[in-house]
Design an enzyme around this catalytic site. Structure first.
Site, mmCIF file in Angstrom:
data_model
loop_
_atom_site.group_PDB
_atom_site.id
_atom_site.type_symbol
_atom_site.label_atom_id
_atom_site.label_comp_id
_atom_site.label_asym_id
_atom_site.label_seq_id
_atom_site.Cartn_x
_atom_site.Cartn_y
_atom_site.Cartn_z
ATOM 1 N N HIS A 18 0.834 -1.203 0.000
ATOM 2 C CA HIS A 18 0.000 0.000 0.000
ATOM 3 C C HIS A 18 0.872 1.259 0.000
ATOM 4 C CE1 HIS A 18 0.869 0.610 4.197
ATOM 5 N NE2 HIS A 18 0.255 -0.509 4.577
ATOM 6 N N HIS A 21 4.161 1.314 2.108
ATOM 7 C CA HIS A 21 5.284 0.549 1.547
ATOM 8 C C HIS A 21 5.872 1.293 0.356
ATOM 9 C CE1 HIS A 21 2.423 -2.706 3.045
ATOM 10 N NE2 HIS A 21 3.406 -2.661 3.919
ATOM 11 N N CYS A 126 0.656 -11.361 22.111
ATOM 12 C CA CYS A 126 -0.321 -10.919 21.104
ATOM 13 C C CYS A 126 0.097 -11.518 19.768
ATOM 14 C CB CYS A 126 -0.360 -9.391 21.005
ATOM 15 S SG CYS A 126 -1.344 -8.855 19.583
ATOM 16 N N CYS A 129 0.816 -8.863 16.971
ATOM 17 C CA CYS A 129 2.119 -8.185 17.026
ATOM 18 C C CYS A 129 3.267 -9.175 17.013
ATOM 19 C CB CYS A 129 2.261 -7.360 18.300
ATOM 20 S SG CYS A 129 0.976 -6.155 18.536
ATOM 21 N N CYS A 143 -4.110 -5.634 24.137
ATOM 22 C CA CYS A 143 -2.958 -5.202 23.350
ATOM 23 C C CYS A 143 -3.197 -3.764 22.893
ATOM 24 C CB CYS A 143 -2.802 -6.116 22.127
ATOM 25 S SG CYS A 143 -1.842 -5.354 20.819
ATOM 26 N N HIS A 146 -3.783 -3.813 18.909
ATOM 27 C CA HIS A 146 -4.894 -4.565 18.303
ATOM 28 C C HIS A 146 -6.173 -4.544 19.132
ATOM 29 C CE1 HIS A 146 -1.386 -6.174 16.148
ATOM 30 N NE2 HIS A 146 -2.236 -6.360 15.167
ATOM 31 N N LYS A 296 -5.317 6.306 10.668
ATOM 32 C CA LYS A 296 -4.437 5.247 10.180
ATOM 33 C C LYS A 296 -5.106 4.508 9.032
ATOM 34 C CE LYS A 296 -1.408 2.165 12.587
ATOM 35 N NZ LYS A 296 -1.062 1.357 13.711
ATOM 36 N N LYS A 299 -7.561 -1.808 6.440
ATOM 37 C CA LYS A 299 -8.458 -2.530 5.535
ATOM 38 C C LYS A 299 -9.898 -2.434 6.025
ATOM 39 C CE LYS A 299 -6.448 -6.669 4.127
ATOM 40 N NZ LYS A 299 -6.405 -8.025 4.021
HETATM 41 O O1 ME8 Z 1 7.317 -4.209 9.990
HETATM 42 N N1 ME8 Z 1 3.116 5.328 6.413
HETATM 43 O O2 ME8 Z 1 6.889 -5.047 7.892
HETATM 44 P P1 ME8 Z 1 5.610 -4.203 7.441
HETATM 45 C C1 ME8 Z 1 4.399 5.224 6.071
HETATM 46 N N2 ME8 Z 1 8.478 -7.077 8.318
HETATM 47 N N3 ME8 Z 1 5.052 4.046 5.981
HETATM 48 C C2 ME8 Z 1 4.376 2.935 6.234
HETATM 49 C C3 ME8 Z 1 3.018 2.966 6.605
HETATM 50 C C4 ME8 Z 1 2.388 4.239 6.686
HETATM 51 N N4 ME8 Z 1 1.106 4.393 6.993
HETATM 52 N N5 ME8 Z 1 2.608 1.701 6.797
HETATM 53 C C5 ME8 Z 1 3.681 0.890 6.545
HETATM 54 C C6 ME8 Z 1 7.528 -5.011 9.089
HETATM 55 N N6 ME8 Z 1 4.748 1.631 6.201
HETATM 56 C C7 ME8 Z 1 8.668 -5.994 9.209
HETATM 57 C C8 ME8 Z 1 9.945 -5.256 8.936
HETATM 58 S S1 ME8 Z 1 12.575 -5.125 8.655
HETATM 59 C C9 ME8 Z 1 13.854 -6.020 9.102
HETATM 60 C C10 ME8 Z 1 11.179 -6.070 9.073
HETATM 61 C C11 ME8 Z 1 6.063 1.120 5.794
HETATM 62 O O3 ME8 Z 1 5.121 -4.857 6.205
HETATM 63 C C12 ME8 Z 1 7.168 1.644 6.675
HETATM 64 O O4 ME8 Z 1 8.370 1.523 6.000
HETATM 65 O O5 ME8 Z 1 4.668 -4.047 8.584
HETATM 66 C C13 ME8 Z 1 7.113 0.683 7.823
HETATM 67 O O6 ME8 Z 1 8.263 0.727 8.634
HETATM 68 C C14 ME8 Z 1 6.968 -0.610 7.088
HETATM 69 O O7 ME8 Z 1 6.088 -0.280 5.993
HETATM 70 C C15 ME8 Z 1 6.411 -1.757 7.909
HETATM 71 O O8 ME8 Z 1 6.219 -2.817 7.019
#
Ligand code: ME8
Length: 646
Positions: A18, A21, A126, A129, A143, A146, A296, A299
């Site tokens: 999204h 990312h 949780c 998380c 939590c 959540h 925030k 979905k």
């Molecule tokens: O945490 N605004 O993965 P994740 C800006 N797998 N950036 C956002 C965002 C938002 N609303 N939502 C998500 C994980 N992001 C772990 C990471 S690393 C070794 C392991 C982006 O899929 C942002 O970069 O939940 C955030 O840190 C990341 O997606 C979290 O991705």
């Protein structure tokens, strides 16, 4: 040669990519391109995080095995990036053997050195998380993320002696003020370190409970806990420990994350590295969250912004520009299509697009499309060159410090300055007066500055930058351009080369009419796609079709601002009926309520009434665009309210 290693988080494959990312990955891409243009060798890594309970649950809910499921979702990410012009050098998956090997070798190393021990742990777990919470951390027993009741689990597990490295970490952060940046996050981490004892980190799960993970090399009944697995991807992709890439790039490691995963990256990761005898990374760069209407993305609320939909509606480069220009790095920002359209129209279509199309068409009109040789100079040329140098300097230094918004603001000083330069030098008058010597210089100054702007914009809008340069007759090669040099060189554009006839890289986009609200208060799905680039002509209609319109003159009696939408006004008009008719109109950017009172306007009276942000709208007021402004259609003399327009 200086090097620059940039990473994004590896994203969980439990959901489709999204806006969030896309933002992190676009920023990483932009930084990687910027450092390339600064003359550095870069390595840019992204990937997917594929182990853990969350993934198993997501796979189950899709009726697939974890492997089938992660293959599908990981591919969604991998395929998305090229379409967003992301120039990553590698894409790592935590299910790949190269990653698993490095995780196991580091686990073994830390275990052998005595920093991993076996112990009993009980806590509130949780599943959302994938972590234990202490009693203190729960909010009303739930939590905090959540709002679900965690399960109390007591079990034997392996722990990493993180507490041992607390003082070292605090020291390292204090000695390296930009280790974690921007500063607010550095302070947050120091606060966490000072607020109490740093607990040891539980790094395993018994296979009885979770099999979808990397087996501990020293106990086959256990798999690693998510962070000890995931963070190591940053080393695995460099072929740690013996790879050339590791030697070359690790000293310049820059991690890019959002604030949600600050603690694992700022505390777990450096202490893990220290325990494994590896130098800490160079910088942790932390950005804020994109919110949608201050909420925030989620979905269940249905407000998730899909990057591909934005690209399809507005063009990739406009989307990239908006994200980089709008968010102040480190702070949260609110995403809205209205704001995106506003920036697209003002900064791209108006300022940058106009500069290009005006200058190219003047080059054709006055010099048959050939870059003229500069001749007679004036003080104003020196002034604009100086402005250009300052703008580029400011762009380069802010960009390097991740202050993208300020960097672009700086560069736009030059874009706007050049538009003013056109107005002040008035090339059309020089042409009329046959002052070709002066005119040559003016057009050359414009074209050479445009070249410089286009080069600087490559990290932001790579495709448009390349097109702009192509329009100036230049084939872009990132290895041949160098931003620091651009501050000093003048005259790279060859006199005698030919430029394109016109440029229309950023067509204006119409502001969409606000959509009626559906019963649950959300816009329907297809409405995201409603934005269309302006088209010039339509087909013809029958006279009877025209007759279907009931257009009348209305006299504006009352106007107030819409309580929930800045761009809307509630306009009550007398259309010759018993009661005033309320029209909700998106013209608040152009007219203050008081300016409208008493005006006579054309109202389409038989439009089906609808609610716009909860306010009833009974018709439409006709207006016409004029430059950046808007004019209302109005009769040439006073007429009775309710008179039919025919
Ligand atoms: O945490 N605004 O993965 P994740 C800006 N797998 N950036 C956002 C965002 C938002 N609303 N939502 C998500 C994980 N992001 C772990 C990471 S690393 C070794 C392991 C982006 O899929 C942002 O970069 O939940 C955030 O840190 C990341 O997606 C979290 O991705």
């Amino acid at each position: 040669m200086e090097r620059f290693y940039i990473t994004t988080p590896i994203f969980y494959v439990n959901a489709k990519p999204h806006l969030g990312h896309a933002y992190t990955t676009i920023v990483a891409d932009s930084l990687s391109r910027f450092h390339r243009l600064m003359g550095e060798e870069t390595f840019f890594l992204t990937g997917t995080d594929e182990h853990g309970d969350k993934i198993v649950q997501a796979a189950e809910s899709h009726g697939q095995s974890p492997q089938e499921y992660v293959d599908i979702i990981s591919k969604l990410f991998r395929d998305l990036w090229p379409s967003m012009n992301i120039s990553n050098n590698d894409f790592i998956r935590t299910t790949e053997p190269r990653h698993i090997e490095v995780v196991q070798s580091i686990l073994q190393k830390v275990y052998d050195s005595g920093d991993i021990y076996f112990g009993e742990y009980g806590g509130h777990y949780c599943f959302g998380c994938e972590r234990f919470y202490t009693e203190k951390e729960l909010v009303d027993g739930l939590c905090p993320d959540h709002q679900t009741k965690p399960e109390y689990i007591a079990e034997k597990n392996y722990f990493f002696k993180m507490s041992k490295y607390k003082d070292w970490l605090r020291d390292h952060i204090n000695k390296n003020p930009d280790f974690i940046r921007p500063e607010q996050y550095r302070n947050e981490v120091l606060g966490l370190l000072d607020s109490g004892d740093l607990e040891d980190l539980c790094i395993s799960r018994p296979k009885l409970r979770l099999t979808w993970g990397i087996e501990l090399p020293f106990d086959k009944d256990y798999v690693t806990y998510v962070w000890f697995d995931a963070l190591i991807n940053y080393l695995a992709a460099l072929d740690y420990p013996n790879g050339e890439k590791f030697k070359e790039f690790w000293p310049s490691a820059n991690h890019l994350i959002a604030k949600d995963i600050l603690k694992p990256h700022a505390i777990f990761w450096p202490t893990m590295l220290k325990a494994a005898g590896i130098e800490p990374y160079k910088h942790l760069n932390v950005h804020g969250y994109w919110l949608v209407k201050d909420t925030k993305m989620s979905k269940s609320i249905g407000n998730v912004i899909e990057p591909l939909a934005m690209k399809d509606s507005y063009g990739l480069d406009a989307f990239r520009y908006f994200l980089l220009r709008e968010m102040s790095f480190g702070q949260d920002s609110s995403f809205s299509e209205d704001a995106l359209i506003g920036r697209l129209n003002a900064d791209l279509a108006n300022d940058l697009g106009n500069l290009f199309s005006r200058t190219l068409s003047m080059t054709h009109k006055y010099f048959e499309g050939v870059v003229p040789r500069p001749d007679v100079e004036d003080i104003i040329d020196a002034e604009i060159k100086k402005l250009g140098q300052d703008a580029m300097k400011s762009f380069q230094s802010f960009y390097g410090e991740l202050k993208f918004s300020r960097g672009l603001e700086g560069l736009w000083e030059l874009v706007r300055g050049l538009n003013k330069y056109i107005d002040s030098t008035a090339p059309w008058t020089l042409y009329k007066n046959e002052d070709m010597a002066r005119l040559s210089t003016v057009i050359y100054v414009l074209l050479e500055n445009m070249r410089k702007i286009a080069v600087h914009l490559w990290p932001v809008m790579p495709e448009s930058s390349e097109k702009m340069l192509e329009q100036l007759g230049i084939n872009f090669d990132p290895e041949k351009f160098n931003l620091p040099k651009e501050l000093d060189v003048w005259g790279l554009l060859e006199s005698g080369d030919t430029v394109a006839k016109s440029s229309n890289l950023f067509p204006r986009v119409e502001m969409p009419e606000p959509k009626p609200e559906t019963q649950n208060g959300k816009n329907g799905k297809n409405e995201k796609k409603s934005m269309k680039q302006k088209t010039e002509s339509g087909g013809t209609i029958e006279f009877e079709d025209f007759q279907k319109l009931d257009m009348r003159i209305g006299t504006v009696k009352e106007v107030e601002k819409h309580p929930d939408a800045d761009r809307l006004l509630l306009i009550r008009v007398d259309t010759g009926e018993d009661e005033l008719r309320q029209v909700v109109s998106g013209i608040a950017d152009h007219f203050a309520p008081d300016d409208l009172i008493g005006k006579q306007v054309v109202v389409v009276a038989n439009l089906k009434p609808r609610k716009l942000r909860k306010q009833l709208s009974q018709g439409m007021i006709l207006a016409v665009k004029s430059g950046d402004g808007l004019q209302l259609l109005t009769p040439s003399g006073d007429v009775d309210s309710g008179s039919k327009v025919s």
